[in-house]
Design a protein around this motif. Structure first.
Motif, PDB file in Angstrom:
ATOM      1  N   GLU A 136      59.250  77.604  30.258  1.00 48.79           N
ATOM      2  CA  GLU A 136      60.362  76.723  29.914  1.00 48.79           C
ATOM      3  C   GLU A 136      59.911  75.595  28.970  1.00 48.79           C
ATOM      4  N   LYS A 137      58.785  74.976  29.302  1.00 43.63           N
ATOM      5  CA  LYS A 137      58.353  73.819  28.495  1.00 43.63           C
ATOM      6  C   LYS A 137      56.839  73.662  28.592  1.00 43.63           C
ATOM      7  N   ILE A 138      56.188  73.516  27.431  1.00 45.93           N
ATOM      8  CA  ILE A 138      54.759  73.216  27.371  1.00 45.93           C
ATOM      9  C   ILE A 138      54.593  71.931  26.563  1.00 45.93           C
ATOM     10  N   GLU A 139      53.792  71.037  27.089  1.00 46.98           N
ATOM     11  CA  GLU A 139      53.514  69.778  26.383  1.00 46.98           C
ATOM     12  C   GLU A 139      52.025  69.717  26.058  1.00 46.98           C
ATOM     13  N   GLY A 140      51.723  69.474  24.789  1.00 42.20           N
ATOM     14  CA  GLY A 140      50.339  69.387  24.355  1.00 42.20           C
ATOM     15  C   GLY A 140      50.142  68.244  23.366  1.00 42.20           C
ATOM     16  N   VAL A 141      48.878  68.032  22.970  1.00 43.21           N
ATOM     17  CA  VAL A 141      48.516  66.959  22.032  1.00 43.21           C
ATOM     18  C   VAL A 141      47.678  67.565  20.916  1.00 43.21           C
ATOM     19  N   ASN A 142      48.002  67.201  19.650  1.00 42.09           N
ATOM     20  CA  ASN A 142      47.216  67.711  18.527  1.00 42.09           C
ATOM     21  C   ASN A 142      46.058  66.780  18.197  1.00 42.09           C
ATOM     22  N   ALA A 143      45.358  67.062  17.088  1.00 43.66           N
ATOM     23  CA  ALA A 143      44.149  66.304  16.736  1.00 43.66           C
ATOM     24  C   ALA A 143      44.444  64.844  16.438  1.00 43.66           C
ATOM     25  N   THR A 144      45.637  64.513  15.993  1.00 47.35           N
ATOM     26  CA  THR A 144      45.990  63.126  15.676  1.00 47.35           C
ATOM     27  C   THR A 144      46.553  62.377  16.874  1.00 47.35           C
ATOM     28  N   GLY A 145      46.657  63.051  18.019  1.00 48.28           N
ATOM     29  CA  GLY A 145      47.194  62.404  19.210  1.00 48.28           C
ATOM     30  C   GLY A 145      48.692  62.501  19.345  1.00 48.28           C
ATOM     31  N   THR A 146      49.325  63.267  18.462  1.00 48.36           N
ATOM     32  CA  THR A 146      50.780  63.427  18.512  1.00 48.36           C
ATOM     33  C   THR A 146      51.153  64.459  19.579  1.00 48.36           C
ATOM     34  N   THR A 147      52.165  64.115  20.374  1.00 46.23           N
ATOM     35  CA  THR A 147      52.635  65.033  21.411  1.00 46.23           C
ATOM     36  C   THR A 147      53.447  66.155  20.787  1.00 46.23           C
ATOM     37  N   ILE A 148      53.171  67.372  21.187  1.00 46.99           N
ATOM     38  CA  ILE A 148      53.883  68.547  20.698  1.00 46.99           C
ATOM     39  C   ILE A 148      54.589  69.207  21.880  1.00 46.99           C
ATOM     40  N   LEU A 149      55.884  69.414  21.724  1.00 46.50           N
ATOM     41  CA  LEU A 149      56.699  70.030  22.768  1.00 46.50           C
ATOM     42  C   LEU A 149      57.129  71.407  22.315  1.00 46.50           C
ATOM     43  N   MET A 150      57.101  72.350  23.214  1.00 41.50           N
ATOM     44  CA  MET A 150      57.432  73.732  22.853  1.00 41.50           C
ATOM     45  C   MET A 150      57.980  74.464  24.076  1.00 41.50           C
ATOM     46  N   GLY A 151      58.623  75.615  23.829  1.00 41.01           N
ATOM     47  CA  GLY A 151      59.178  76.422  24.915  1.00 41.01           C
ATOM     48  C   GLY A 151      60.640  76.722  24.701  1.00 41.01           C
ATOM     49  N   THR A 152      61.247  77.474  25.622  1.00 36.08           N
ATOM     50  CA  THR A 152      62.663  77.820  25.494  1.00 36.08           C
ATOM     51  C   THR A 152      63.552  76.590  25.611  1.00 36.08           C
ATOM     52  N   THR A 153      63.075  75.542  26.269  1.00 41.29           N
ATOM     53  CA  THR A 153      63.843  74.299  26.362  1.00 41.29           C
ATOM     54  C   THR A 153      64.120  73.732  24.976  1.00 41.29           C
ATOM     55  N   PHE A 154      63.220  74.002  24.034  1.00 38.96           N
ATOM     56  CA  PHE A 154      63.346  73.480  22.672  1.00 38.96           C
ATOM     57  C   PHE A 154      63.709  74.591  21.691  1.00 38.96           C
ATOM     58  N   ALA A 155      64.383  75.639  22.209  1.00 41.72           N
ATOM     59  CA  ALA A 155      64.900  76.740  21.394  1.00 41.72           C
ATOM     60  C   ALA A 155      63.809  77.496  20.663  1.00 41.72           C
ATOM     61  N   ASP A 156      62.605  77.498  21.193  1.00 38.54           N
ATOM     62  CA  ASP A 156      61.517  78.259  20.583  1.00 38.54           C
ATOM     63  C   ASP A 156      61.608  79.723  20.964  1.00 38.54           C
TER      64      ASP A 156
END
Length: 407
Positions: A136-156
């Motif tokens: 449903e939802k995965i939350e991660g952080v990239n190299a610059t510290g920005t939060t990245i949200l992904m999953g079906t919750t975000f229509a991915d």
């Protein structure tokens, strides 16, 4: 035969063939619609899975990063993350919902290193996603510290989610669901209802038929009982549901049951089944030759011995047919059970709790704002298969019994 007589017979035969053909075509059309609509939805997963999904939230305390290679046995439909060693597929479930499902996890993947982040007794314990779970939802952080949200919750879709996943340096949290939408609970509740209903209805119905056929003498009282049974057979099932909730509900209080339950539904169904069982058993007892009775009595057997050792065994094929009719009525009933068992789909049904049968499950999925014809048709196929198996079983048993009795 005169010409006018031939014309009349021809017209009568025409309407007979027309009615038979129309009935056959309607039956074929119903079967074709149900099978065509529900065949793609029907699966073993639908039979085994619970209806309600379990929701989980996990997080990571330590992540070991490495590079993975997509296994050769995974097809092109599996979208694979080489950074986290996990594969996903895009699917449309039988409730017409688009989802991303986990299809592969490497043993060394960080997705096998997560812990439970849901507040409760098991907080902080190891809890990992499994093959078949829905992301449903995965939350991660990239190299610059920005939060990245992904999953079906975000229509991915799986492709876009994996692209985002591989761009992260670490994962923060994961929200996923176990597979749902199954009918295992309703199937189990149906079997429990059949057992409870027959437990009450069969002894009463069979002994009532024995009394009316073998013991009862012609009288106004016995004639009144016969008419009551006939009238009971014509009462709408929804009236039985109201009777169950008003008359039989207080009885369940003796079993410490405070709400709608499978027991209440079974008791209500047993009352509904009595006319069917009594009439069918009566017919099977009547067709037993009178010579059997006379021969048994002439050898010194009592009337009771004659009934239970001679007549009932001879009438057993008809009694099996009565059971078949009763079970078919139980499987297909819905109106009375809505009042007595409820409409909540219970994945772990118990005798003292409410649940839905397969027929009520169909009503439930069709009563939503967006009726699910596919799932309803798939359940209908299961019901038809159950009835077919019961018919074939009863026919086979009756044939063997008739051969045995004939021998």
């Amino acid at each position: 035969m005169t010409q006018s007589r031939k014309i009349k017979d021809g017209i009568a035969n025409f309407f007979t063939y027309l009615a038979s053909s129309a009935t056959f075509l309607i039956l074929i059309a119903i079967f074709a619609f149900v099978i065509a609509t529900g065949k793609d939805t029907l699966s073993m997963e639908m039979l085994r899975n619970d209806y309600w999904s379990q929701n989980y939230l996990v997080e990571w305390t330590d992540q070991t990063q490495q590079t993975f290679t997509k296994p050769d046995h995974l097809g092109d439909e599996v979208v694979y993350s080489t950074k986290y060693g996990i594969g996903f597929t895009n699917e449309i479930n039988h409730e017409k919902q688009r989802l991303i499902r986990v299809s592969y996890i490497d043993d060394d993947s960080v997705f096998n290193q997560s812990v439970n982040a849901t507040k409760g007794p098991s907080y902080g314990e190891s809890l990992t996603v499994s093959i078949g779970d829905q992301i449903e939802k995965i939350e991660g952080v990239n190299a610059t510290g920005t939060t990245i949200l992904m999953g079906t919750t975000f229509a991915d879709k799986a492709e876009s989610m994996v692209m985002k996943l591989d761009s992260t340096e670490s994962l923060t949290s994961l929200y996923y669901k176990t597979p749902g939408g199954g009918i295992w609970g309703s199937l189990l509740a149906t079997l429990m209802l059949i057992g409870i209903s027959l437990l009450f209805a069969l002894p009463i119905g069979i002994f009532a038929a024995i009394y009316l056929t073998e013991f009862a003498q012609p009288s106004k009282f016995n004639s009144f009982i016969e008419r009551c049974i006939e009238m009971l057979a014509g009462v709408p099932s929804i009236i039985f549901g109201l009777m169950g909730i008003v008359v039989l509900y207080p009885i369940t209080a003796f079993f410490n049951i405070s709400g709608l339950s499978i027991l209440l539904g079974g008791m209500t169904m047993s009352v509904m089944l009595l006319p069917v069982i009594i009439r069918s058993v009566q017919e099977s007892l009547i067709v037993v030759p009178r010579d059997y009775r006379s021969a048994s009595l002439s050898l010194g057997a009592s009337q009771t011995q004659t009934i239970f050792r001679v007549i009932l065994p001879s009438a057993l094929p008809g009694i099996l047919s009565a059971i078949l009719l009763a079970v078919s009525r139980i499987i297909g009933e819905s109106a009375a059970l809505i009042y007595t068992m409820g409409t909540f789909i219970n994945d772990a049904p118990r005798v003292g709790e409410g649940a839905t049968t397969l027929a009520v499950h169909i009503w439930s999925v069709m009563s939503h704002e967006q009726p699910n014809f596919e799932l309803a048709s798939a359940i209908s196929i299961i019901i038809l298969a159950l009835v077919l198996v019961l018919n074939l079983s009863v026919k086979l048993m009756s044939r063997r019994l008739n051969k045995k009795l004939g021998a």
